[in-house]
Design an enzyme around this catalytic site. Structure first.
Site, PDB file in Angstrom:
ATOM      1  N   ARG A   1       7.559  41.953 -12.546  1.00 57.58           N
ATOM      2  CA  ARG A   1       8.387  41.739 -13.747  1.00 57.58           C
ATOM      3  C   ARG A   1       7.941  42.656 -14.887  1.00 57.58           C
ATOM      4  O   ARG A   1       8.759  43.193 -15.628  1.00 57.58           O
ATOM      5  CB  ARG A   1       8.307  40.266 -14.184  1.00 57.58           C
ATOM      6  CG  ARG A   1       9.189  39.361 -13.326  1.00 57.58           C
ATOM      7  CD  ARG A   1       8.766  37.910 -13.380  1.00 57.58           C
ATOM      8  NE  ARG A   1       8.843  37.326 -14.688  1.00 57.58           N
ATOM      9  CZ  ARG A   1       8.170  36.231 -15.063  1.00 57.58           C
ATOM     10  NH1 ARG A   1       7.356  35.622 -14.205  1.00 57.58           N
ATOM     11  NH2 ARG A   1       8.303  35.759 -16.272  1.00 57.58           N
TER      12      ARG A   1
ATOM     13  N   ARG B   1      19.090  43.497 -20.754  1.00 58.36           N
ATOM     14  CA  ARG B   1      17.839  43.941 -20.153  1.00 58.36           C
ATOM     15  C   ARG B   1      17.961  45.325 -19.558  1.00 58.36           C
ATOM     16  O   ARG B   1      16.981  45.843 -19.029  1.00 58.36           O
ATOM     17  CB  ARG B   1      17.475  42.986 -19.018  1.00 58.36           C
ATOM     18  CG  ARG B   1      16.434  41.964 -19.378  1.00 58.36           C
ATOM     19  CD  ARG B   1      16.323  41.046 -18.182  1.00 58.36           C
ATOM     20  NE  ARG B   1      15.016  40.515 -18.037  1.00 58.36           N
ATOM     21  CZ  ARG B   1      14.653  39.299 -18.434  1.00 58.36           C
ATOM     22  NH1 ARG B   1      15.506  38.526 -19.056  1.00 58.36           N
ATOM     23  NH2 ARG B   1      13.443  38.886 -18.219  1.00 58.36           N
TER      24      ARG B   1
ATOM     25  N   LYS C   1       9.539  34.913 -26.118  1.00 58.20           N
ATOM     26  CA  LYS C   1      10.979  34.927 -26.454  1.00 58.20           C
ATOM     27  C   LYS C   1      11.555  33.511 -26.376  1.00 58.20           C
ATOM     28  O   LYS C   1      12.226  33.046 -27.287  1.00 58.20           O
ATOM     29  CB  LYS C   1      11.769  35.841 -25.491  1.00 58.20           C
ATOM     30  CG  LYS C   1      11.273  37.264 -25.434  1.00 58.20           C
ATOM     31  CD  LYS C   1      12.088  38.118 -24.485  1.00 58.20           C
ATOM     32  CE  LYS C   1      12.031  37.691 -23.025  1.00 58.20           C
ATOM     33  NZ  LYS C   1      10.704  37.828 -22.393  1.00 58.20           N
TER      34      LYS C   1
ATOM     35  N   ARG D   1       1.707  28.669 -18.213  1.00 57.11           N
ATOM     36  CA  ARG D   1       2.964  28.106 -18.722  1.00 57.11           C
ATOM     37  C   ARG D   1       3.484  26.961 -17.847  1.00 57.11           C
ATOM     38  O   ARG D   1       3.438  27.017 -16.629  1.00 57.11           O
ATOM     39  CB  ARG D   1       4.023  29.190 -18.765  1.00 57.11           C
ATOM     40  CG  ARG D   1       5.413  28.628 -19.014  1.00 57.11           C
ATOM     41  CD  ARG D   1       6.436  29.650 -19.292  1.00 57.11           C
ATOM     42  NE  ARG D   1       6.508  30.680 -18.278  1.00 57.11           N
ATOM     43  CZ  ARG D   1       7.154  31.816 -18.448  1.00 57.11           C
ATOM     44  NH1 ARG D   1       7.744  32.067 -19.583  1.00 57.11           N
ATOM     45  NH2 ARG D   1       7.188  32.701 -17.494  1.00 57.11           N
TER      46      ARG D   1
ATOM     47  N   ARG E   1       7.276  27.758 -12.923  1.00 61.63           N
ATOM     48  CA  ARG E   1       8.297  28.631 -12.354  1.00 61.63           C
ATOM     49  C   ARG E   1       7.801  29.350 -11.104  1.00 61.63           C
ATOM     50  O   ARG E   1       6.660  29.779 -11.039  1.00 61.63           O
ATOM     51  CB  ARG E   1       8.714  29.674 -13.406  1.00 61.63           C
ATOM     52  CG  ARG E   1       9.777  29.129 -14.323  1.00 61.63           C
ATOM     53  CD  ARG E   1      10.042  29.966 -15.520  1.00 61.63           C
ATOM     54  NE  ARG E   1      10.156  31.399 -15.295  1.00 61.63           N
ATOM     55  CZ  ARG E   1      10.461  32.260 -16.251  1.00 61.63           C
ATOM     56  NH1 ARG E   1      10.688  31.816 -17.479  1.00 61.63           N
ATOM     57  NH2 ARG E   1      10.526  33.549 -15.999  1.00 61.63           N
TER      58      ARG E   1
HETATM   59  P1  AP5 Z   1       7.570  32.067 -23.311  1.00 62.89           P
HETATM   60  O1  AP5 Z   1       8.170  31.740 -24.636  1.00 62.89           O
HETATM   61  O2  AP5 Z   1       7.985  31.245 -22.142  1.00 62.89           O
HETATM   62  O3  AP5 Z   1       7.738  33.649 -23.004  1.00 62.89           O
HETATM   63  P2  AP5 Z   1       9.029  34.476 -22.635  1.00 62.89           P
HETATM   64  O4  AP5 Z   1       8.968  35.755 -23.393  1.00 62.89           O
HETATM   65  O5  AP5 Z   1      10.279  33.649 -22.774  1.00 62.89           O
HETATM   66  O6  AP5 Z   1       8.681  34.772 -21.122  1.00 62.89           O
HETATM   67  P3  AP5 Z   1       9.537  34.672 -19.799  1.00 62.89           P
HETATM   68  O7  AP5 Z   1       8.551  34.779 -18.685  1.00 62.89           O
HETATM   69  O8  AP5 Z   1      10.436  33.478 -19.810  1.00 62.89           O
HETATM   70  O9  AP5 Z   1      10.377  35.970 -19.914  1.00 62.89           O
HETATM   71  P4  AP5 Z   1      11.107  36.658 -18.800  1.00 62.89           P
HETATM   72  O10 AP5 Z   1      11.878  37.637 -19.589  1.00 62.89           O
HETATM   73  O11 AP5 Z   1      10.258  37.190 -17.715  1.00 62.89           O
HETATM   74  O12 AP5 Z   1      11.935  35.471 -18.090  1.00 62.89           O
HETATM   75  P5  AP5 Z   1      13.473  35.067 -18.085  1.00 62.89           P
HETATM   76  O13 AP5 Z   1      13.561  33.617 -17.848  1.00 62.89           O
HETATM   77  O14 AP5 Z   1      14.211  35.669 -19.213  1.00 62.89           O
HETATM   78  O15 AP5 Z   1       5.980  32.030 -23.486  1.00 62.89           O
HETATM   79  C1  AP5 Z   1       5.129  32.163 -22.366  1.00 62.89           C
HETATM   80  C2  AP5 Z   1       3.940  31.176 -22.495  1.00 62.89           C
HETATM   81  O16 AP5 Z   1       3.139  31.550 -23.613  1.00 62.89           O
HETATM   82  C3  AP5 Z   1       4.383  29.719 -22.739  1.00 62.89           C
HETATM   83  O17 AP5 Z   1       3.522  28.863 -22.032  1.00 62.89           O
HETATM   84  C4  AP5 Z   1       4.207  29.526 -24.266  1.00 62.89           C
HETATM   85  O18 AP5 Z   1       3.878  28.183 -24.572  1.00 62.89           O
HETATM   86  C5  AP5 Z   1       3.065  30.492 -24.577  1.00 62.89           C
HETATM   87  N1  AP5 Z   1       3.203  31.150 -25.874  1.00 62.89           N
HETATM   88  C6  AP5 Z   1       4.333  31.600 -26.483  1.00 62.89           C
HETATM   89  N2  AP5 Z   1       4.062  32.165 -27.686  1.00 62.89           N
HETATM   90  C7  AP5 Z   1       2.693  32.072 -27.839  1.00 62.89           C
HETATM   91  C8  AP5 Z   1       1.780  32.480 -28.877  1.00 62.89           C
HETATM   92  N3  AP5 Z   1       2.194  33.100 -29.992  1.00 62.89           N
HETATM   93  N4  AP5 Z   1       0.458  32.239 -28.677  1.00 62.89           N
HETATM   94  C9  AP5 Z   1       0.012  31.612 -27.541  1.00 62.89           C
HETATM   95  N5  AP5 Z   1       0.831  31.191 -26.532  1.00 62.89           N
HETATM   96  C10 AP5 Z   1       2.150  31.430 -26.674  1.00 62.89           C
HETATM   97  O19 AP5 Z   1      13.973  35.850 -16.756  1.00 62.89           O
HETATM   98  C11 AP5 Z   1      13.529  35.466 -15.490  1.00 62.89           C
HETATM   99  C12 AP5 Z   1      14.218  36.305 -14.442  1.00 62.89           C
HETATM  100  O20 AP5 Z   1      15.652  36.071 -14.509  1.00 62.89           O
HETATM  101  C13 AP5 Z   1      14.087  37.826 -14.568  1.00 62.89           C
HETATM  102  O21 AP5 Z   1      12.889  38.292 -13.991  1.00 62.89           O
HETATM  103  C14 AP5 Z   1      15.338  38.297 -13.828  1.00 62.89           C
HETATM  104  O22 AP5 Z   1      15.162  38.224 -12.431  1.00 62.89           O
HETATM  105  C15 AP5 Z   1      16.378  37.255 -14.218  1.00 62.89           C
HETATM  106  N6  AP5 Z   1      17.117  37.650 -15.436  1.00 62.89           N
HETATM  107  C16 AP5 Z   1      17.129  37.000 -16.631  1.00 62.89           C
HETATM  108  N7  AP5 Z   1      17.893  37.658 -17.507  1.00 62.89           N
HETATM  109  C17 AP5 Z   1      18.372  38.746 -16.868  1.00 62.89           C
HETATM  110  C18 AP5 Z   1      19.203  39.823 -17.256  1.00 62.89           C
HETATM  111  N8  AP5 Z   1      19.709  39.914 -18.518  1.00 62.89           N
HETATM  112  N9  AP5 Z   1      19.480  40.780 -16.340  1.00 62.89           N
HETATM  113  C19 AP5 Z   1      19.022  40.704 -15.072  1.00 62.89           C
HETATM  114  N10 AP5 Z   1      18.226  39.716 -14.637  1.00 62.89           N
HETATM  115  C20 AP5 Z   1      17.896  38.733 -15.533  1.00 62.89           C
END
Ligand code: AP5
Length: 233
Positions: free
Chosen positions: A172, A88, A13, A127, A161
């Site tokens: 998660r 979410r 994402k 990552r 992270r």
């Molecule tokens: P990346 O693009 O970083 O993946 P992502 O889907 O963004 O993964 P996240 O781990 O950031 O998602 P998340 O939803 O757990 O975290 P968030 O920060 O939103 O890609 C991952 C890796 O793969 C990278 O190294 C990339 O280079 C590689 N990659 C990408 N595409 C690829 C491909 N096609 N092929 C190969 N490699 C690839 O949330 C974190 C925390 O914040 C949550 O757990 C929660 O506690 C809190 N939070 C955030 N939003 C909310 C909400 N709305 N409500 C409540 N709590 C929230």
């Protein structure tokens, strides 16, 4: 254009949202990044959120809804935006509907990025991100072009992270299934859900997203004359 990116941790994402901002001028609004930034600044809300995030749980709906409500008022969202990691929960989706209605706008599409669980774990464990601008990289799939120098901003410090530890990642993934997957039928019933196979090289995923959204030719607005390429959000 207003788009939600949905998908489990590691689906890509953030990677795709950063690209959509860079290539098409749609502002990335990542609740995860905003919460991490609040934690780094040491605000009360940020520090409390960090404890929850490090356990792999969700931060309370009230807090994230408030963060998004503030973000939507910014000028940088005027050409459209990508909601990365929000909503979410079904309650957050309801709050978003109310906010959009109040602003006289509506969602154009919800993009679900689908990736098998074993691949997600491999992606998250490799990552790392630029400490300065947040651009995301991977030990195996996406290294900076020049060793240890960020492609985007030239930064030379990188971070991993705290919630990418194996126990937090397992939690998660569990939380995604229980609390976020119910959003899929919510948006499918409205006819705006697009499903993308995210288990392909990044540029193929990118091309498929652009094709399905019909934005292959959407350019970022020019800064000099205020020419807006997208539609207001
Ligand atoms: P990346 O693009 O970083 O993946 P992502 O889907 O963004 O993964 P996240 O781990 O950031 O998602 P998340 O939803 O757990 O975290 P968030 O920060 O939103 O890609 C991952 C890796 O793969 C990278 O190294 C990339 O280079 C590689 N990659 C990408 N595409 C690829 C491909 N096609 N092929 C190969 N490699 C690839 O949330 C974190 C925390 O914040 C949550 O757990 C929660 O506690 C809190 N939070 C955030 N939003 C909310 C909400 N709305 N409500 C409540 N709590 C929230």
């Amino acid at each position: 254009m207003i788009i939600i990116l949905l998908g489990p941790p590691g689906a890509g994402k953030g990677t795709q949202a950063q690209r959509l901002e860079r290539e098409h001028g749609l502002k990335q609004l990542s609740t995860g990044d905003m919460l991490r930034s609040a934690a780094k600044s040491g605000t009360d809300v940020g520090l409390r959120a960090k404890e929850v995030m490090d356990r792999g749980e969700l931060v309370s709906d009230d807090i994230v809804v408030q963060i998004i409500a503030e973000a939507l008022t910014r000028d940088e969202c005027v050409n459209g935006y990508i909601l990365d990691g929000f909503p979410r929960t079904v309650a957050q989706a309801g709050a978003l509907d109310a906010m959009l209605e109040q602003r006289g706008t509506k969602l154009n599409a919800v993009v679900e990025i689908v990736v098998p669980e074993d691949v997600l774990v491999e992606r998250i464990s490799g990552r790392f991100a630029c400490a300065k601008c947040g651009a995301t990289y991977h030990d195996k799939f996406h290294l900076p072009k020049k060793d240890c120098v960020c492609d985007e901003c030239g930064g030379t410090e990188f971070v991993r992270r705290d919630d990418d530890r194996p126990d937090a990642v397992r939690q998660r993934l569990k939380v995604y299934k229980a609390q976020t997957e119910p959003l899929l039928p919510y948006y499918r019933e409205r006819g705006i859900l697009i499903r993308i196979d995210g288990n392909r090289p990044m540029d193929e995923v990118a091309a498929e997203i652009d094709r399905q959204l019909g934005i292959e030719n959407l350019k970022p607005p020019k800064c000099d004359d205020g020419d807006a390429a997208g539609t207001a959000g």
